[in-house]
Design a protein around this motif. Structure first.
Motif, PDB file in Angstrom:
ATOM      1  N   GLY A   1       4.977   3.125 -12.286  1.00 60.26           N
ATOM      2  CA  GLY A   1       5.591   2.193 -13.216  1.00 60.26           C
ATOM      3  C   GLY A   1       5.117   0.775 -12.967  1.00 60.26           C
ATOM      4  N   VAL A   2       5.522  -0.134 -13.843  1.00 61.80           N
ATOM      5  CA  VAL A   2       5.129  -1.546 -13.708  1.00 61.80           C
ATOM      6  C   VAL A   2       5.621  -2.114 -12.373  1.00 61.80           C
ATOM      7  CG1 VAL A   2       5.392  -3.857 -14.688  1.00 61.80           C
ATOM      8  CG2 VAL A   2       5.079  -1.895 -16.206  1.00 61.80           C
ATOM      9  N   ALA A   3       6.758  -1.617 -11.895  1.00 57.80           N
ATOM     10  CA  ALA A   3       7.309  -2.103 -10.619  1.00 57.80           C
ATOM     11  C   ALA A   3       6.335  -1.898  -9.462  1.00 57.80           C
ATOM     12  CB  ALA A   3       8.629  -1.395 -10.315  1.00 57.80           C
ATOM     13  N   GLY A   4       5.446  -0.889  -9.594  1.00 58.92           N
ATOM     14  CA  GLY A   4       4.470  -0.635  -8.544  1.00 58.92           C
ATOM     15  C   GLY A   4       3.508  -1.787  -8.334  1.00 58.92           C
ATOM     16  N   LEU A   5       3.305  -2.581  -9.375  1.00 54.47           N
ATOM     17  CA  LEU A   5       2.405  -3.736  -9.275  1.00 54.47           C
ATOM     18  C   LEU A   5       3.042  -4.899  -8.517  1.00 54.47           C
ATOM     19  CD1 LEU A   5       1.070  -3.759 -12.948  1.00 54.47           C
ATOM     20  CD2 LEU A   5      -0.219  -3.091 -10.915  1.00 54.47           C
ATOM     21  N   TYR A   6       4.339  -4.787  -8.262  1.00 54.68           N
ATOM     22  CA  TYR A   6       5.058  -5.880  -7.607  1.00 54.68           C
ATOM     23  C   TYR A   6       5.704  -5.451  -6.291  1.00 54.68           C
ATOM     24  CZ  TYR A   6       4.278  -8.354 -11.945  1.00 54.68           C
ATOM     25  OH  TYR A   6       3.670  -8.958 -13.020  1.00 54.68           O
ATOM     26  N   LYS A   7       5.202  -4.362  -5.694  1.00 57.62           N
ATOM     27  CA  LYS A   7       5.744  -3.912  -4.414  1.00 57.62           C
ATOM     28  C   LYS A   7       5.518  -4.978  -3.348  1.00 57.62           C
ATOM     29  CE  LYS A   7       5.705   1.116  -4.778  1.00 57.62           C
ATOM     30  NZ  LYS A   7       5.132   2.382  -4.275  1.00 57.62           N
TER      31      LYS A   7
ATOM     32  N   GLY B   1      -7.177   0.801 -11.252  1.00 59.07           N
ATOM     33  CA  GLY B   1      -6.023   0.563 -10.385  1.00 59.07           C
ATOM     34  C   GLY B   1      -4.775   0.259 -11.182  1.00 59.07           C
ATOM     35  N   PHE B   2      -4.906  -0.608 -12.165  1.00 56.03           N
ATOM     36  CA  PHE B   2      -3.767  -0.929 -13.038  1.00 56.03           C
ATOM     37  C   PHE B   2      -3.234   0.326 -13.730  1.00 56.03           C
ATOM     38  CE2 PHE B   2      -4.942  -5.493 -12.996  1.00 56.03           C
ATOM     39  CZ  PHE B   2      -3.680  -6.044 -12.912  1.00 56.03           C
ATOM     40  N   ARG B   3      -4.148   1.113 -14.311  1.00 53.78           N
ATOM     41  CA  ARG B   3      -3.739   2.316 -15.059  1.00 53.78           C
ATOM     42  C   ARG B   3      -2.997   3.307 -14.172  1.00 53.78           C
ATOM     43  NH1 ARG B   3      -8.914   1.824 -17.584  1.00 53.78           N
ATOM     44  NH2 ARG B   3      -9.786   3.269 -16.038  1.00 53.78           N
ATOM     45  N   LYS B   4      -3.542   3.567 -12.978  1.00 51.32           N
ATOM     46  CA  LYS B   4      -2.955   4.582 -12.102  1.00 51.32           C
ATOM     47  C   LYS B   4      -1.627   4.137 -11.495  1.00 51.32           C
ATOM     48  CE  LYS B   4      -7.220   7.051 -11.090  1.00 51.32           C
ATOM     49  NZ  LYS B   4      -8.346   7.285 -10.164  1.00 51.32           N
ATOM     50  N   ILE B   5      -1.529   2.870 -11.144  1.00 47.04           N
ATOM     51  CA  ILE B   5      -0.267   2.371 -10.588  1.00 47.04           C
ATOM     52  C   ILE B   5       0.832   2.432 -11.641  1.00 47.04           C
ATOM     53  CG2 ILE B   5       0.950   0.322  -9.729  1.00 47.04           C
ATOM     54  CD1 ILE B   5      -1.616  -0.473  -8.278  1.00 47.04           C
ATOM     55  N   ILE B   6       0.531   1.968 -12.846  1.00 45.32           N
ATOM     56  CA  ILE B   6       1.537   1.987 -13.925  1.00 45.32           C
ATOM     57  C   ILE B   6       1.915   3.418 -14.286  1.00 45.32           C
ATOM     58  CG2 ILE B   6       1.942   1.443 -16.360  1.00 45.32           C
ATOM     59  CD1 ILE B   6       0.202  -1.083 -15.919  1.00 45.32           C
ATOM     60  N   LYS B   7       0.931   4.328 -14.309  1.00 43.91           N
ATOM     61  CA  LYS B   7       1.192   5.719 -14.667  1.00 43.91           C
ATOM     62  C   LYS B   7       2.069   6.425 -13.643  1.00 43.91           C
ATOM     63  CE  LYS B   7      -1.119  10.136 -15.660  1.00 43.91           C
ATOM     64  NZ  LYS B   7      -2.437  10.821 -15.794  1.00 43.91           N
ATOM     65  N   HIS B   8       1.771   6.242 -12.362  1.00 47.64           N
ATOM     66  CA  HIS B   8       2.461   6.995 -11.315  1.00 47.64           C
ATOM     67  C   HIS B   8       3.646   6.266 -10.686  1.00 47.64           C
ATOM     68  CE1 HIS B   8      -0.607  10.103 -11.498  1.00 47.64           C
ATOM     69  NE2 HIS B   8      -1.549   9.176 -11.357  1.00 47.64           N
TER      70      HIS B   8
ATOM     71  N   VAL C   1       0.820  -1.228   0.000  1.00 49.19           N
ATOM     72  CA  VAL C   1       0.000   0.000   0.000  1.00 49.19           C
ATOM     73  C   VAL C   1       0.845   1.265   0.000  1.00 49.19           C
ATOM     74  CG1 VAL C   1      -1.848  -1.205   1.210  1.00 49.19           C
ATOM     75  CG2 VAL C   1      -0.183   0.095   2.540  1.00 49.19           C
ATOM     76  N   GLN C   2       2.153   1.125   0.119  1.00 49.56           N
ATOM     77  CA  GLN C   2       3.042   2.294   0.145  1.00 49.56           C
ATOM     78  C   GLN C   2       3.213   2.862  -1.262  1.00 49.56           C
ATOM     79  OE1 GLN C   2       6.916   2.686   2.627  1.00 49.56           O
ATOM     80  NE2 GLN C   2       7.569   1.866   0.660  1.00 49.56           N
ATOM     81  N   LYS C   3       2.879   4.136  -1.414  1.00 57.37           N
ATOM     82  CA  LYS C   3       2.932   4.749  -2.741  1.00 57.37           C
ATOM     83  C   LYS C   3       4.111   5.698  -2.903  1.00 57.37           C
ATOM     84  CE  LYS C   3      -2.063   4.342  -3.037  1.00 57.37           C
ATOM     85  NZ  LYS C   3      -3.361   5.019  -3.083  1.00 57.37           N
ATOM     86  N   ASP C   4       4.594   6.280  -1.793  1.00 62.60           N
ATOM     87  CA  ASP C   4       5.701   7.233  -1.856  1.00 62.60           C
ATOM     88  C   ASP C   4       6.909   6.653  -1.127  1.00 62.60           C
ATOM     89  OD1 ASP C   4       7.399   9.381  -1.968  1.00 62.60           O
ATOM     90  OD2 ASP C   4       6.285  10.621  -0.529  1.00 62.60           O
ATOM     91  N   LYS C   5       7.953   6.311  -1.875  1.00 68.94           N
ATOM     92  CA  LYS C   5       9.155   5.722  -1.268  1.00 68.94           C
ATOM     93  C   LYS C   5      10.235   6.766  -0.992  1.00 68.94           C
ATOM     94  CE  LYS C   5      10.645   1.664  -2.189  1.00 68.94           C
ATOM     95  NZ  LYS C   5      11.242   0.469  -2.812  1.00 68.94           N
ATOM     96  N   THR C   6       9.903   8.055  -1.199  1.00 70.95           N
ATOM     97  CA  THR C   6      10.914   9.103  -1.030  1.00 70.95           C
ATOM     98  C   THR C   6      10.912   9.710   0.366  1.00 70.95           C
ATOM     99  OG1 THR C   6       9.381  10.806  -1.854  1.00 70.95           O
ATOM    100  CG2 THR C   6      10.782   9.690  -3.482  1.00 70.95           C
ATOM    101  N   SER C   7       9.828   9.529   1.116  1.00 72.95           N
ATOM    102  CA  SER C   7       9.761  10.124   2.448  1.00 72.95           C
ATOM    103  C   SER C   7      10.677   9.389   3.428  1.00 72.95           C
ATOM    104  CB  SER C   7       8.325  10.090   2.978  1.00 72.95           C
ATOM    105  OG  SER C   7       7.936   8.757   3.261  1.00 72.95           O
TER     106      SER C   7
END
Length: 297
Positions: A249-255, A240-247, A34-40
């Protein structure tokens, strides 16, 4: 009591054992999913980093957030799945099911289980990820979380993520089909041991999780309280697929996939080994209590 009930009770017991042994890995993979921002500064860079930060901030107990709802959830989930799976096998009434028949039994069992148990897993996901999504929030228990969900979004919130969960019925279908095929092949040459069931559980779950993981990520995110930000709110599986890939990348689907695969393999291995061992004990106990006729499973 029927064979379906015996297998269901044994499955529930096996699920509790496997969940208790592997729950910290579930917490880690859920938070990474569920983590979307890895920069914080608070973000988890990896599974090991998540362990360090959770223990530092929340103590060892942080790795077991939501364990009570998870144990209840897995016992009910496994009871329902094994019951409906064995019941469907009984309806098909064949000594040896074909691959299609095995998959059909899995589909019926999986769909029934999802519809019955989705509310429990929505609550569990929110508890397990609450500290990650709201770092300064007070930890909530199962009842408090359920009450808060009803106040904020009504009873419909208990079925958030149900569509990807229904798609994920494919996970146990793949798992049990692979398991049954390997089990049948080995049983033709020799009797299976507990370690055989452990290995069969590992191989079958590895295949299932590797194939269906992107849906697991989307399901976990849809089960959270939906954000007011349209960018982070998923209206459907494809959205969900569209937004994860857009923001992301594909790697987001495998977090979180590494910790999830380890957890899934170990959980399935312990489950199949425990369930296979418990079936005979449960049958004997029910016979002793007069709740079942004397017959072989």
């Amino acid at each position: 009591m029927s064979d379906s009930t015996v297998h269901a009770i044994a499955g529930a017991g096996g699920g509790i054992i496997s969940m208790a042994l592997t729950y910290p890995l579930i917490t880690i993979s859920s938070r990474l999913q569920v983590q979307k921002d890895k920069t914080s500064k608070e973000a988890y860079k990896s599974g090991l980093d998540a362990v360090k930060k959770i223990i530092a901030k929340e103590g060892i107990s942080g790795l077991y957030s939501g364990l009570d709802s998870a144990l209840f959830g897995i016992s009910l989930t496994n009871y329902c799945y094994y019951y409906f799976y064995e019941f469907t096998k009984g309806v098909i009434n064949k000594a040896q099911m074909s691959t299609l028949e095995s998959m059909s039994a899995g589909a019926v069992a999986g769909a029934a289980t999802v519809l019955i148990t989705n509310p429990i897993w929505v609550i569990n996901t929110r508890i397990a990820t609450r500290n990650a999504s709201a770092p300064n929030a007070r930890p909530l228990g199962t009842i408090e979380t359920a009450t808060q969900m009803i106040k904020e979004n009504g009873f419909k919130s208990f079925w958030q993520g149900v569509m990807p969960a229904l798609v994920l019925v494919a996970n146990p279908i793949i798992q049990y089909t692979v398991f049954e095929k390997f089990k049948t092949a080995i049983s033709k040459t020799r009797a299976l041991t507990s370690f055989d069931f452990f290995l069969l559980g590992a191989v079958s779950k590895l295949a299932a999780t590797s194939i269906t993981y992107p849906y697991i990520v989307i399901k976990s995110r849809m089960q959270l309280k939906q954000s007011d930000d349209a960018k982070e709110r998923y209206s459907s599986i494809m959205d969900g697929f569209r937004k994860i890939i857009k923001h992301e990348g594909v790697a987001g689907l495998y977090k979180g996939i590494s910790s999830k695969i380890v957890q899934s393999i170990l959980t399935a291995s312990f489950l199949f080994m425990a369930q296979a061992s418990l079936v005979e004990y449960v049958a004997r106990l029910l016979i002793h209590l007069g709740l079942r006729a004397q017959k072989r499973i």
